[in-house]
Design an enzyme around this catalytic site. Structure first.
Site, PDB file in Angstrom:
ATOM      1  N   LYS A 142     -56.384  30.040  48.289  1.00  0.00           N
ATOM      2  CA  LYS A 142     -55.813  28.965  49.105  1.00  0.00           C
ATOM      3  C   LYS A 142     -56.637  28.752  50.369  1.00  0.00           C
ATOM      4  O   LYS A 142     -57.040  27.629  50.684  1.00  0.00           O
ATOM      5  CB  LYS A 142     -54.367  29.291  49.475  1.00  0.00           C
ATOM      6  CG  LYS A 142     -53.683  28.186  50.282  1.00  0.00           C
ATOM      7  CD  LYS A 142     -52.306  28.592  50.740  1.00  0.00           C
ATOM      8  CE  LYS A 142     -52.381  29.490  51.965  1.00  0.00           C
ATOM      9  NZ  LYS A 142     -51.054  29.734  52.587  1.00  0.00           N
ATOM     10  N   ASP A 160     -50.184  25.711  48.710  1.00  0.00           N
ATOM     11  CA  ASP A 160     -49.347  26.425  49.667  1.00  0.00           C
ATOM     12  C   ASP A 160     -47.885  26.259  49.258  1.00  0.00           C
ATOM     13  O   ASP A 160     -47.575  25.724  48.185  1.00  0.00           O
ATOM     14  CB  ASP A 160     -49.605  25.935  51.098  1.00  0.00           C
ATOM     15  CG  ASP A 160     -49.044  24.550  51.374  1.00  0.00           C
ATOM     16  OD1 ASP A 160     -48.623  23.858  50.418  1.00  0.00           O
ATOM     17  OD2 ASP A 160     -49.016  24.148  52.553  1.00  0.00           O
TER      18      ASP A 160
END
Length: 272
Positions: A142, A160
């Site tokens: 991420k 996320d």
């Protein structure tokens, strides 16, 4: 921007015939196009001036808001502007600077550790490859995709908590593992859309499609959402749930892009 209400709930109901993959892909791409009209100014909500600042800020953003990170990093980067500086810092001094972001001891270890690796293995520069970024302390896929997409222009999907919540509400995927979600969404959209898609979905999750009480009645893509009705459907009540610029409030950045229609966030400790 002016108010935009929903065009009516999705016509699909639980008793309807299951949606085909082709229909889902078409609906997903339409959602992306309409979100692009709603948020033409979508952007990363962390303040940064170079790849190193974005990398550190993204690591600090875990378990806190981008606003709190943006209020904290000016002092941090003033004291330690380069990886070499942060790698050689006194840990207790770094801890004190980043304390407002929470989990400051673990985060200090991560940002000092990644700075040391950048200094020792990458000539003090943030690498522009996924396989290199994920070797840095505290950096997962991420974080790597945030840096690649926004500092290097390399397309990537940022999975996320907001992104995971919305793509599941929209029935783009039933996966719960971030890597599997990333892979499935990557199969729906062309690579050129991945970075901006991430920004638009995250923007929408923060402003309208909230975790506990989504503002369904004020959602401009309600007509495309199979989960319409999970939140407040009354338009007037829903509008009161809107956040940030949609509610006339400051955004999360102290230094937002020039085309951002909201107002800058206040500095740490500012009043009024």
């Amino acid at each position: 921007m002016g108010e935009q209400g929903p065009r009516g709930p999705s016509r699909r109901r639980k008793t309807d015939k299951p949606e085909s993959r082709l229909a889902m892909v078409r609906r997903a791409r339409r959602i992306n196009r309409e979100l692009a009209e709603v948020y033409p100014y979508a952007h990363p909500e962390l303040d940064f001036e170079n790849p190193f600042q974005l990398l550190v800020a993204t690591v600090l953003s875990a378990q806190t808001t981008d606003l709190r990170v943006n209020q904290t990093t000016p002092a941090l980067f003033a004291a330690y502007p380069a990886p070499e500086d942060l790698a050689a810092a006194v840990p207790e001094e770094v801890e004190e600077l980043i304390r407002p972001t929470g989990f400051f001891r673990a985060k200090t270890k991560s940002i000092m550790g990644l700075s040391a690796v950048l200094r020792d293995d990458f000539g003090g520069e943030v690498p522009g490859r996924l396989q290199d970024l994920v070797t840095l302390p505290g950096v997962g896929r991420k974080t790597a995709f945030v840096v690649l997409g926004n500092a290097f222009g390399v397309p990537g999907i940022t999975v996320d908590t907001h992104f995971m919540r919305l793509v599941r509400r929209w029935k783009w995927t039933e996966q719960e593992d971030p890597v599997r979600i990333e892979a499935e969404i990557a199969g729906i959209f062309p690579k050129s859309e991945w970075t901006m898609l991430s920004h638009r979905v995250i923007f929408h999750g923060r402003r309208i499609c909230h975790a506990r009480r989504p503002a369904c009645g004020a959602c401009p893509i309600a007509h495309l959402c199979p989960s319409y009705g999970e939140g407040e459907t009354d338009p007037d009540k829903a509008r009161k749930l809107l956040k940030y610029e949609l509610a006339g409030q400051p955004g999360q950045r102290l230094k937002p892009p020039a085309d951002y229609p909201g107002t800058p966030a206040p500095a740490l400790g500012a009043t009024g």
